[in-house]
Design a protein around this motif. Structure first.
Motif, mmCIF file in Angstrom:
data_model
loop_
_atom_site.group_PDB
_atom_site.id
_atom_site.type_symbol
_atom_site.label_atom_id
_atom_site.label_comp_id
_atom_site.label_asym_id
_atom_site.label_seq_id
_atom_site.Cartn_x
_atom_site.Cartn_y
_atom_site.Cartn_z
ATOM 1 N N LEU A 245 -111.851 -50.421 -68.449
ATOM 2 C CA LEU A 245 -113.511 -50.499 -69.347
ATOM 3 C C LEU A 245 -114.958 -49.774 -69.040
ATOM 4 O O LEU A 245 -115.855 -50.346 -69.130
ATOM 5 C CB LEU A 245 -113.871 -51.807 -69.782
ATOM 6 N N SER A 246 -114.852 -48.805 -67.453
ATOM 7 C CA SER A 246 -115.361 -48.366 -66.266
ATOM 8 C C SER A 246 -116.072 -47.118 -67.679
ATOM 9 O O SER A 246 -115.355 -46.592 -68.700
ATOM 10 C CB SER A 246 -114.638 -47.798 -65.821
ATOM 11 N N GLY A 247 -117.387 -46.306 -67.095
ATOM 12 C CA GLY A 247 -117.574 -45.384 -68.050
ATOM 13 C C GLY A 247 -118.610 -45.453 -68.596
ATOM 14 O O GLY A 247 -118.838 -44.400 -69.576
ATOM 15 N N LEU A 248 -118.375 -47.153 -69.778
ATOM 16 C CA LEU A 248 -119.191 -46.963 -71.153
ATOM 17 C C LEU A 248 -120.472 -47.366 -70.943
ATOM 18 O O LEU A 248 -121.191 -47.655 -69.995
ATOM 19 C CB LEU A 248 -118.535 -48.721 -71.764
ATOM 20 N N ALA A 269 -117.319 -59.304 -72.379
ATOM 21 C CA ALA A 269 -118.196 -58.570 -71.843
ATOM 22 C C ALA A 269 -117.511 -58.664 -70.216
ATOM 23 O O ALA A 269 -118.182 -58.099 -69.312
ATOM 24 C CB ALA A 269 -119.213 -59.523 -71.573
ATOM 25 N N SER A 270 -116.823 -59.356 -69.683
ATOM 26 C CA SER A 270 -116.052 -59.763 -67.867
ATOM 27 C C SER A 270 -115.361 -58.784 -68.242
ATOM 28 O O SER A 270 -116.210 -58.321 -66.611
ATOM 29 C CB SER A 270 -115.747 -61.020 -68.621
ATOM 30 N N GLY A 276 -118.055 -52.832 -63.408
ATOM 31 C CA GLY A 276 -119.094 -52.176 -63.465
ATOM 32 C C GLY A 276 -119.786 -51.523 -64.442
ATOM 33 O O GLY A 276 -121.110 -50.558 -63.208
ATOM 34 N N GLY A 277 -119.946 -51.925 -65.779
ATOM 35 C CA GLY A 277 -120.512 -52.021 -66.369
ATOM 36 C C GLY A 277 -121.887 -53.030 -66.006
ATOM 37 O O GLY A 277 -122.106 -53.878 -66.120
#
Length: 334
Positions: A245-248, A269-270, A276-277
């Motif tokens: 879920l990075s880079g979003l 969300a967690s 790192g988002g």
């Protein structure tokens, strides 16, 4: 054993008491309630200075995808507007592009956003990735027509409620992995994110009539996934299963404490934070599924809507002063 569950907000509980709830959802019930799953849009447009037009675009397999475009009427503006690309709710089995449209129309009123709403195909007639691909194709159309729409390409927001919230998350993953279009932010309202349907909150709201129960959720997911539910499910369809879920884009997520989707919203969300988002999460005490869409003038609903709009205003103000970074090409399934 019945699990204890957080109670409804007292005002919302009183309002809901006057509404006949569907005891179950199956194909026969779906056929009966589909015609009533969206209200006409015209009453919402009365008193607003809005230009509306409807367009049809070709889907991935040539199927026509209807879009409705709502723009602030009046003199030509010297500054390009933000755009809210809206994906409606309805458990992936009902609703249309006018469902919950009052939510993004408030953003048109507040900061002059152009609102584009997509009529993606519904399950069980359409299955698998068809729904999210329809939504992604509509986003591509928006990005390709920003000049015509008077839209700032650096301030395109994807947003949706319930099933539309899950599709919004899926579209953001697709845009990341396919290198665009650029998305400034995503707004996930009580989002339907996880086909596994086995969180504590899911089990808390099972076995009794409700706005959206675990059993209804199971029917919705089974309608989308068909016989593949036990196999590997694409993360674009069930975003909670995404390995990365990075880079979003920055995301706003909210839900109620008294609903099926509470725990999967918190988990999503967690995991964005862990990658790192940036995510802003609000879980409203006593809110049941879709409470602020059903009863927008209730006190809790008004606070939830105002908080959501304040976040979006801050983000769009910031985006107006800086260009968006390039979208990461990392894969959703990793």
């Amino acid at each position: 054993m019945t699990l204890a569950s957080p109670p409804f907000d007292p005002e919302l509980r009183t309002l809901l008491a006057d509404v006949p709830l569907v005891p179950e959802l199956n194909h026969e019930v779906l056929a009966q309630i589909r015609p009533f799953s969206s209200a006409p849009v015209e009453p919402l447009l009365e008193g607003r200075t809005i230009d509306r037009r409807d367009v049809g675009i070709a889907g991935p397999d040539g199927t026509r995808i209807p879009l409705s475009v709502f723009s602030p009427a009046g003199p030509n503006r010297s500054t390009a507007a933000p755009c809210v690309y809206w994906m409606h709710g309805g458990g992936m089995v009902m609703g249309d592009r006018f469902s919950q449209i009052d939510i993004p129309l408030e953003w048109l009123d507040l900061f002059g956003a152009v609102v584009v709403s997509v009529d993606y195909r519904l399950a069980p007639e359409a299955t698998g990735t068809s729904l999210v691909e329809d939504c992604y194709r509509g986003l591509l159309w928006v990005a390709e027509h920003t000049d015509e729409l008077g839209v700032d390409p650096d301030r395109i927001v994807v947003a949706g409620a319930s099933a539309g919230g899950g599709l919004t998350a899926g579209v953001a993953l697709l845009a990341r992995d396919r290198g665009g279009p650029s998305i400034a932010a995503q707004v996930l309202i009580c989002p339907m994110l996880d086909h596994r349907n086995d969180t504590t909150s899911s089990r808390q709201y099972s076995g009794a009539p409700g706005v959206w129960t675990r059993e209804m959720n199971e029917f919705g997911w089974r309608s989308v996934l068909g016989d593949t539910a036990g196999d590997t499910v694409p993360a674009y369809v069930s975003p909670a299963t995404a390995g990365d879920l990075s880079g979003l884009p920055d995301v706003y997520i909210d839900a109620g404490t008294a609903e099926v989707f509470r725990d999967e919203a918190v988990a999503y969300a967690s995991r964005i934070w862990a990658a790192g988002g940036q995510a802003e999460l609000h879980i409203w005490a006593g809110g049941f599924h879709g409470f602020d869409a059903l009863y927008p003038h209730a006190r809790l609903s008004a606070v939830a809507r105002r908080t959501r709009s304040d976040w979006l205003t801050r983000l769009l103000t910031r985006a107006a002063g800086s260009a968006r970074p390039q979208v990461s090409g990392q894969g959703a399934g990793r």
